[in-house]
Write a protein that holds these residues in place. Structure first.
Motif, mmCIF file in Angstrom:
data_model
loop_
_atom_site.group_PDB
_atom_site.id
_atom_site.type_symbol
_atom_site.label_atom_id
_atom_site.label_comp_id
_atom_site.label_asym_id
_atom_site.label_seq_id
_atom_site.Cartn_x
_atom_site.Cartn_y
_atom_site.Cartn_z
ATOM 1 N N THR A 75 3.368 -29.980 32.570
ATOM 2 C CA THR A 75 3.908 -30.507 33.718
ATOM 3 C C THR A 75 5.385 -31.291 33.053
ATOM 4 O OG1 THR A 75 2.413 -30.005 35.087
ATOM 5 C CG2 THR A 75 4.963 -31.414 35.986
ATOM 6 N N ALA A 115 -0.742 -32.006 35.619
ATOM 7 C CA ALA A 115 0.526 -32.044 36.933
ATOM 8 C C ALA A 115 0.749 -33.443 37.898
ATOM 9 C CB ALA A 115 0.166 -30.869 37.989
ATOM 10 N N ALA A 118 3.248 -35.696 38.423
ATOM 11 C CA ALA A 118 3.156 -36.628 39.844
ATOM 12 C C ALA A 118 3.559 -37.878 40.441
ATOM 13 C CB ALA A 118 2.523 -35.675 40.660
ATOM 14 N N LEU A 146 10.104 -31.360 39.049
ATOM 15 C CA LEU A 146 9.155 -31.559 38.305
ATOM 16 C C LEU A 146 9.291 -30.110 38.487
ATOM 17 C CD1 LEU A 146 8.355 -34.457 39.283
ATOM 18 C CD2 LEU A 146 6.014 -33.874 38.784
ATOM 19 N N HIS A 147 8.422 -29.294 37.418
ATOM 20 C CA HIS A 147 8.302 -28.151 37.106
ATOM 21 C C HIS A 147 6.807 -27.578 36.188
ATOM 22 C CE1 HIS A 147 8.361 -23.524 37.404
ATOM 23 N NE2 HIS A 147 8.591 -23.476 36.004
ATOM 24 N N SER A 148 5.635 -27.204 36.544
ATOM 25 C CA SER A 148 4.558 -26.709 35.990
ATOM 26 C C SER A 148 4.663 -25.246 34.774
ATOM 27 C CB SER A 148 3.679 -26.333 36.032
ATOM 28 O OG SER A 148 3.461 -28.175 36.600
ATOM 29 N N THR A 177 10.654 -23.095 31.088
ATOM 30 C CA THR A 177 10.152 -24.326 31.922
ATOM 31 C C THR A 177 10.621 -25.176 32.218
ATOM 32 O OG1 THR A 177 7.540 -23.240 31.553
ATOM 33 C CG2 THR A 177 7.751 -25.807 31.757
ATOM 34 N N ALA A 227 13.041 -27.191 35.187
ATOM 35 C CA ALA A 227 12.485 -28.708 35.756
ATOM 36 C C ALA A 227 13.954 -28.929 35.329
ATOM 37 C CB ALA A 227 11.696 -29.003 34.956
ATOM 38 N N LEU A 243 10.076 -30.855 43.969
ATOM 39 C CA LEU A 243 8.990 -30.054 43.541
ATOM 40 C C LEU A 243 9.191 -27.987 43.566
ATOM 41 C CD1 LEU A 243 5.253 -31.572 44.820
ATOM 42 C CD2 LEU A 243 6.806 -31.179 42.539
ATOM 43 N N THR A 255 5.247 -23.749 41.379
ATOM 44 C CA THR A 255 4.150 -24.253 40.300
ATOM 45 C C THR A 255 3.570 -25.401 40.116
ATOM 46 O OG1 THR A 255 5.345 -25.116 38.731
ATOM 47 C CG2 THR A 255 5.071 -22.335 38.369
ATOM 48 N N VAL A 256 4.428 -26.445 40.616
ATOM 49 C CA VAL A 256 3.711 -27.272 40.821
ATOM 50 C C VAL A 256 2.766 -28.016 42.286
ATOM 51 C CG1 VAL A 256 4.192 -30.528 40.997
ATOM 52 C CG2 VAL A 256 5.598 -28.901 39.175
ATOM 53 N N TYR A 257 3.287 -27.284 43.171
ATOM 54 C CA TYR A 257 3.111 -27.985 44.162
ATOM 55 C C TYR A 257 1.314 -26.388 44.342
ATOM 56 C CZ TYR A 257 1.740 -25.976 49.529
ATOM 57 O OH TYR A 257 1.298 -26.011 50.916
#
Length: 790
Positions: free
Chosen positions: A467, A532, A536, A564-566, A587, A591, A605, A608-610
């Protein structure tokens, strides 16, 4: 006291309680860590160490001192004094009686030693009274520890020591502590010593008389001491009492004295050139020839000895009664300067060391002495020669041998000093090495930095799941154009310091900062399943910490955007000069898009983070579908808070007391509310408490050989905004115009205008984008970008 004593005390604490206890004791007492053996230190240092040891160990001083006495005996044996101590006496009485002689010998090496004095008296019941004299008060409890250890180790017996009296006596040098111990000895087994009847420890006289019988073999046989037990016949006992061939009882031996003294006075005064005979009034009747030559006043009849000499040891008054009380001690007399000839006025005074012998038939005292000289230098300083000392006097050999010993001691001192210097240099080198490593580890991951230090090549690797977080400051461009550079540096430094501390709390890796942009990754370089959650919580902490940073333009707290991004990334070290551990892949770009399309004080978010956080304790608000450059329409979310942990845990701090007797356990922050400066300062000084997560850190991922050249990947473009290498570009696209517009007041007005129309979700976002483009086309002014790299 000499450093030998303090070194012994340190060794005791380290051996019994560990290095940490000694370090704490040393800090509490405020003393150095090591002591030189032959260096003289103030008595207050030793007393302070004993006092703090009592407090730290929560025991009485008597217990500490007694244990120190026991250990001091063992420490002396380890230091090479074992053989010397064993030869002091065949039983405990003789051993104690010769302690002063031992101190006299040690004074040759420890010139400034102020040793205690001992005097022992034998009682009819087999016990003895031990008199202890010392200038230092409060250390008498060391004596039972030392004497008890000696009795147990050398004579295999147990003793009990009770204080009979304890008082102060006014002696020549001032008040002296005088403690009298009653010593009772109990046999614990066969004697270990190999001496004669002195092997037996102190016991009641009735038992000792018949305990062992000693005889000598005939002269033609080897002379040795043989003992017989009591279980034998009458004739065997008689044969044991009679010396064969002579008819004289061994136990009834009496010396034979001549009718007259077969030595003339001149021969005697030359054979013993430093003797003195004086009566109970201290009137001198006789003196050796060399002593008369050095002190001419002794040639005068009916002079008093105390007019020309003073007693240095033992420290008693110069009276015949005091001398007879310490008759078993060695006496050191020193000439008085005012009574010496003119030639001696600039020389050190002559000291004599010898034995006092009381002669009852003459009511006179014989002082048989020799010059107290430790080296050839002292001999020269007094303008004396070896020939001045009688040939039979061992002082001749002592001076020559001690000259070599003093040279060895000086060499030992130099080695100890060099050792201490090397220890300090090594300690400083270790501190500098830690500083260098900490600086290196702040720039690169620890295992990567270690490989680079070893000269190894760090190959790139692929991380399938991580992340990434990006953040920047809202209206940073305006702040740069309206403020002095130093104000920008101070603001960014204040913000980055808080963010850097949060990376320690949540154990995430800070990739780098460019201007106001801050990049963090979780799950790289050490993979963790909670990447993650860590990022977060870190983002929530960033929002809280940003409220403590002052905007130099408005005077209020700054605002930041977080995205944020995963997803998967490639990671590796780039460059040789100032190498950096960089991340590559789509990625990273996504992000960055989450940050640039975010809103002030919001955590944006990606889907993917969600998905990674939705089943956790996080409160997430759906934003809806928005247009993301290069990605098309994407449903995104806003992270509000974490219900599973408190804000104190997120910030890595303990509860703070607010007001008198109150504690702000919740630390409720509200936008726009600025806390007092003193509370911010307390936050900066607090010790960080790392947040605990369910997973454990694993080893670094295996490196893939085919990833050794990540720059060939198609996702990497040197000048495009989608590459990690440039977080800020001059691209005039719609999303960049939206970023710039968000940094202006017009964006706030536009957002309020569409909010009044009750637009929500994608429609609201689309209207905001359109308004941004329209407003930007109407704005013709230029904006200056000011990039600060810390």
């Amino acid at each position: 006291m000499y450093g030998f004593i303090n070194t012994c005390l340190k060794s005791l604490v380290v051996e019994k309680f560990g290095e940490e206890t000694w370090a704490k004791l040393r800090d509490e007492a405020g003393v150095q860590d090591t002591f030189l053996t032959y260096e003289v230190y103030k008595d207050e240092i030793t007393m302070q160490l004993v006092t703090e040891a009592c407090k730290l160990l929560e025991v009485q001083p008597e217990v500490v001192l007694r244990q120190f006495g026991e250990y001091f005996f063992e420490f002396c044996k380890r230091s090479g004094y074992d053989h010397m101590l064993r030869t002091l006496g065949g039983n405990l009485f003789e051993f104690t009686e010769n302690l002063d002689a031992l101190h006299s010998y040690l004074a040759l090496s420890y010139k400034e030693m102020n040793a205690p004095s001992f005097r022992v008296e034998r009682n009819p019941d087999g016990t003895m009274l031990l008199h202890y004299y010392s200038d230092r008060r409060g250390l008498c409890h060391i004596v039972p520890g030392i004497i008890g250890a000696v009795a147990k180790d050398f004579f295999n017996s147990e003793i009990t020591m009770e204080i009979v009296s304890q008082l102060e006596e006014l002696e020549r040098t001032g008040k002296k502590e005088h403690v009298v111990f009653l010593v009772t000895q109990w046999p614990g087994g066969p004697a270990r010593s190999s001496s004669k009847a002195g092997n037996q420890s102190l016991r009641p006289l009735a038992n000792q008389h018949n305990a062992m019988i000693w005889i000598k073999e005939p002269p033609h046989q080897k002379r040795s001491n043989i003992s017989f037990s009591m279980h034998r016949s009458h004739w065997e006992t008689i044969r044991g009492l009679v010396r064969l061939g002579k008819g004289k009882l061994l136990r009834g031996f009496e010396p034979v004295y001549p009718m007259t003294l077969n030595i003339d006075l001149k021969t005697f005064c030359h054979a013993f050139p430093f003797h003195i005979v004086f009566d109970d009034q201290l009137v001198v009747h006789q003196a050796g020839v060399n002593l008369q030559r050095i002190v001419p006043g002794l040639q005068t009849m009916s002079i008093c000895l105390d007019q020309y000499f003073s007693i240095v040891h033992p420290e008693v008054t110069f009276t015949i009664s005091s001398i007879r009380k310490f008759i078993n001690s060695h006496f050191v007399l020193q000439t008085r300067r005012d009574m010496m000839p003119e030639a001696w006025r600039d020389r050190p005074m002559l000291q004599l060391r010898g034995q006092m012998i009381w002669m009852p038939s003459l009511d006179c005292m014989l002082y048989q002495a020799s010059p107290l000289l430790r080296s050839l230098q002292e001999l020269e300083e007094r303008d004396m020669h070896i020939s001045d000392i009688a040939p039979h006097d061992v002082t001749r050999d002592l001076i020559l041998l001690n000259q070599q010993r003093l040279a060895e001691i000086e060499l030992s001192n130099q080695l100890e000093r060099k050792k201490e210097e090397l220890r300090l240099l090594s300690q400083h080198l270790e501190e500098e090495r830690r500083k260098t490593e900490n600086l290196l580890y702040a720039m690169l991951p620890k295992h990567v930095a270690n490989q680079l230090k070893e000269g190894k090549k760090v190959e790139a690797g692929e991380f399938k799941e991580c992340t990434i977080l990006f953040s920047d400051v809202v209206t940073f461009t305006n702040i740069c154009s309206l403020c002095e550079p130093i104000q920008i540096v101070l603001m960014l430094n204040s913000m980055y310091l808080r963010f850097d501390r949060l990376t320690t709390v949540h154990n995430v890796y800070k990739v780098e900062t460019i201007g106001d942009a801050y990049m963090v990754v979780g799950g790289v370089p050490i993979p963790v399943s909670s990447h993650a959650e860590r990022v977060a919580n870190f983002a929530l902490g960033m929002i809280l910490a940003a409220r403590e940073v002052i905007n130099p333009v408005t005077g209020g707290p700054i605002q930041i955007r977080v995205g944020l991004h995963s997803g998967p990334v490639l990671a590796g070290v780039v460059g040789e000069k100032m190498p950096r551990y960089c991340l590559f892949g789509d990625t990273v770009n996504t992000a960055s898009r989450m940050e640039s399309h975010g809103l002030p004080d919001k955590i944006h978010l990606s889907p993917t983070v969600y998905q990674a956080l939705k089943n956790k304790s996080f409160v997430i608000q759906k934003r809806g579908e928005i247009e993301v450059k290069g990605k098309g329409m994407m449903t995104t979310y806003f992270l509000e808070r974490n219900l599973g942990v408190s804000e104190q845990q997120i910030m890595g701090i303990s509860d703070l007391e607010v007001g008198a007797g109150q504690q702000d356990s919740q630390m409720n922050y509200q936008p726009g509310v600025h806390r007092p400066a003193f509370q911010r300062q307390r936050w900066d000084d607090l010790h960080l408490i790392p947040m605990k997560y369910g997973d454990s850190l694993s080893e670094p991922p295996p490196q893939s050989s085919h990833m050794s050249e990540p720059q060939t990947c198609s996702a990497i473009k040197p000048r495009d905004s989608e590459s990690y290498g440039s977080l800020h570009t001059d691209d005039q696209s719609e999303d960049r115009e939206l970023e710039r517009l968000k940094d202006t007041d017009e964006f706030g007005q536009t957002e309020e205008k569409y909010a009044e129309k009750n637009l929500d979700g994608p429609d609201c976002e689309q209207h905001l984008i359109n308004a941004a483009v329209e407003t930007n086309n109407q704005s013709k002014h230029t904006q200056t970008r000011f990039c600060v790299i810390l």
